[in-house]
Design a protein around this motif. Structure first.
Motif, mmCIF file in Angstrom:
data_model
loop_
_atom_site.group_PDB
_atom_site.id
_atom_site.type_symbol
_atom_site.label_atom_id
_atom_site.label_comp_id
_atom_site.label_asym_id
_atom_site.label_seq_id
_atom_site.Cartn_x
_atom_site.Cartn_y
_atom_site.Cartn_z
ATOM 1 N N PHE A 151 -9.605 6.348 -4.420
ATOM 2 C CA PHE A 151 -10.163 5.617 -5.553
ATOM 3 C C PHE A 151 -9.382 5.929 -6.818
ATOM 4 C CE2 PHE A 151 -13.807 5.659 -2.720
ATOM 5 C CZ PHE A 151 -14.457 4.461 -2.975
ATOM 6 N N ASP A 152 -9.191 4.914 -7.634
ATOM 7 C CA ASP A 152 -8.798 5.107 -9.023
ATOM 8 C C ASP A 152 -10.024 5.621 -9.771
ATOM 9 O OD1 ASP A 152 -7.436 4.688 -11.579
ATOM 10 O OD2 ASP A 152 -8.718 2.923 -11.772
ATOM 11 N N VAL A 175 -6.170 3.239 2.339
ATOM 12 C CA VAL A 175 -6.571 2.144 1.446
ATOM 13 C C VAL A 175 -6.718 2.689 0.030
ATOM 14 C CG1 VAL A 175 -8.344 0.452 0.851
ATOM 15 C CG2 VAL A 175 -7.800 0.876 3.244
ATOM 16 N N MET A 176 -6.087 2.018 -0.931
ATOM 17 C CA MET A 176 -6.252 2.344 -2.347
ATOM 18 C C MET A 176 -7.209 1.346 -2.961
ATOM 19 S SD MET A 176 -5.418 4.392 -4.771
ATOM 20 C CE MET A 176 -5.985 4.393 -6.489
ATOM 21 N N VAL A 177 -8.215 1.852 -3.669
ATOM 22 C CA VAL A 177 -9.235 1.019 -4.305
ATOM 23 C C VAL A 177 -9.120 1.186 -5.819
ATOM 24 C CG1 VAL A 177 -11.704 0.534 -4.517
ATOM 25 C CG2 VAL A 177 -10.766 1.365 -2.333
ATOM 26 N N GLY A 178 -8.915 0.087 -6.537
ATOM 27 C CA GLY A 178 -8.784 0.213 -7.980
ATOM 28 C C GLY A 178 -8.879 -1.107 -8.705
ATOM 29 N N ASN A 179 -8.932 -1.012 -10.019
ATOM 30 C CA ASN A 179 -9.093 -2.198 -10.859
ATOM 31 C C ASN A 179 -7.768 -2.767 -11.356
ATOM 32 O OD1 ASN A 179 -8.997 0.220 -12.762
ATOM 33 N ND2 ASN A 179 -8.893 -1.464 -14.230
ATOM 34 N N ASP A 184 -2.693 0.116 -9.038
ATOM 35 C CA ASP A 184 -3.444 0.465 -7.832
ATOM 36 C C ASP A 184 -3.101 -0.386 -6.617
ATOM 37 O OD1 ASP A 184 -4.980 2.380 -9.307
ATOM 38 O OD2 ASP A 184 -6.206 0.751 -10.088
ATOM 39 N N ILE A 185 -2.764 -1.643 -6.845
ATOM 40 C CA ILE A 185 -2.572 -2.568 -5.722
ATOM 41 C C ILE A 185 -1.110 -2.662 -5.302
ATOM 42 C CG2 ILE A 185 -3.015 -4.887 -4.874
ATOM 43 C CD1 ILE A 185 -5.527 -3.169 -5.654
ATOM 44 N N ALA A 230 -4.847 -2.125 0.195
ATOM 45 C CA ALA A 230 -5.407 -2.059 -1.152
ATOM 46 C C ALA A 230 -6.598 -2.989 -1.289
ATOM 47 C CB ALA A 230 -4.339 -2.409 -2.185
ATOM 48 N N VAL A 231 -7.546 -2.552 -2.095
ATOM 49 C CA VAL A 231 -8.711 -3.360 -2.445
ATOM 50 C C VAL A 231 -8.804 -3.420 -3.960
ATOM 51 C CG1 VAL A 231 -11.214 -3.614 -2.321
ATOM 52 C CG2 VAL A 231 -9.952 -2.726 -0.345
#
Length: 227
Positions: A7-8, A170-174, A179-180, A190-191
């Motif tokens: 997570f970011d 998986v990287m999760v970020g805004n 992040d992506i 990525a999500v």
């Protein structure tokens, strides 16, 4: 099979950009008698971008960039009391409570029992360490990584250090930019969870494929379960 979720922090787990936006509004109001707001916003963004190599990301660099902008746009006539106000703005930002986004606490707790969780966030070390500690989430993460930049090389180093296969990550970020795109570049997944405000420096065109987009973090567990 995905076994590691990262997570970011800022604007993914807790609110951040809204605090910068509010402070920038106060900065505009302070100089509204002598400076065009649009010119101020443009000059401040230029200063922030130019100063990243000196101060990095975070509140301290933001405050120093506001001071530089005020001096520049007033030809050095900005009052000492206004400089002190900008410093006080920064201190207030650093002391602001950590406000988790809706659903974050529940989702992080639920995922921590099924996946290895990492927190990968960038910014000022002291400030980010403080936010992580005050968030109440620290014990849910197997590791916390506070980095100066998020690019493919940074992600490779972090994953290598923790023995994580990018194909199972998986990287999760805004942030599409931070992040992506770099997570995809190293062969990870990525999500994207957009925040309602985005700093102009973080704006980037989203990829056309190989990532997922959700509206809230609450959608993450069923998405991962169906991956």
């Amino acid at each position: 099979m995905i076994d590691t979720i990262a997570f970011d922090g800022d604007d993914t787990l807790w609110h951040n950009e809204s605090l910068f936006s509010m402070t920038q509004e106060r900065f505009r109001a302070m100089l509204s008698h002598s400076v065009d707001p649009a010119a101020l916003d443009k000059r401040l963004l230029e200063a922030e971008r130019a100063n990243l190599r000196f101060y990095g990301y975070g509140i301290k660099g933001f405050v120093l960039s506001m001071i530089e902008t005020a001096v520049d746009l007033t030809d050095g006539r900005v009052a000492g009391r206004d400089i002190q106000s900008l410093i006080d703005f920064g201190k207030a930002m650093l002391e602001h409570p950590v406000d988790l986004l809706d659903g974050v606490a529940e989702v992080v707790e639920a995922l921590s029992s099924r996946y290895r969780l990492l927190l990968i966030t960038k910014g000022d070390l002291f400030d980010q360490e403080s936010k992580v500690a005050r968030s109440g989430l620290a014990e849910r993460f197997a590791a916390v990584e506070i980095v100066s930049e998020k690019d493919p090389d940074t992600y490779r180093r972090v994953l290598d250090r923790h023995g994580v296969d990018p194909a199972r990550f998986v990287m999760v970020g805004n942030s599409v930019r931070s992040d992506i795109l770099p997570a995809l570049a190293i062969g990870g997944h990525a999500v994207h969870v957009p925040y309602h405000l985005t700093w102009a420096h973080e704006e980037a065109e989203p990829p056309t494929e190989n990532y997922r987009r959700i509206d809230t973090v609450r959608e993450l567990p069923p998405l991962l379960a169906a991956w």
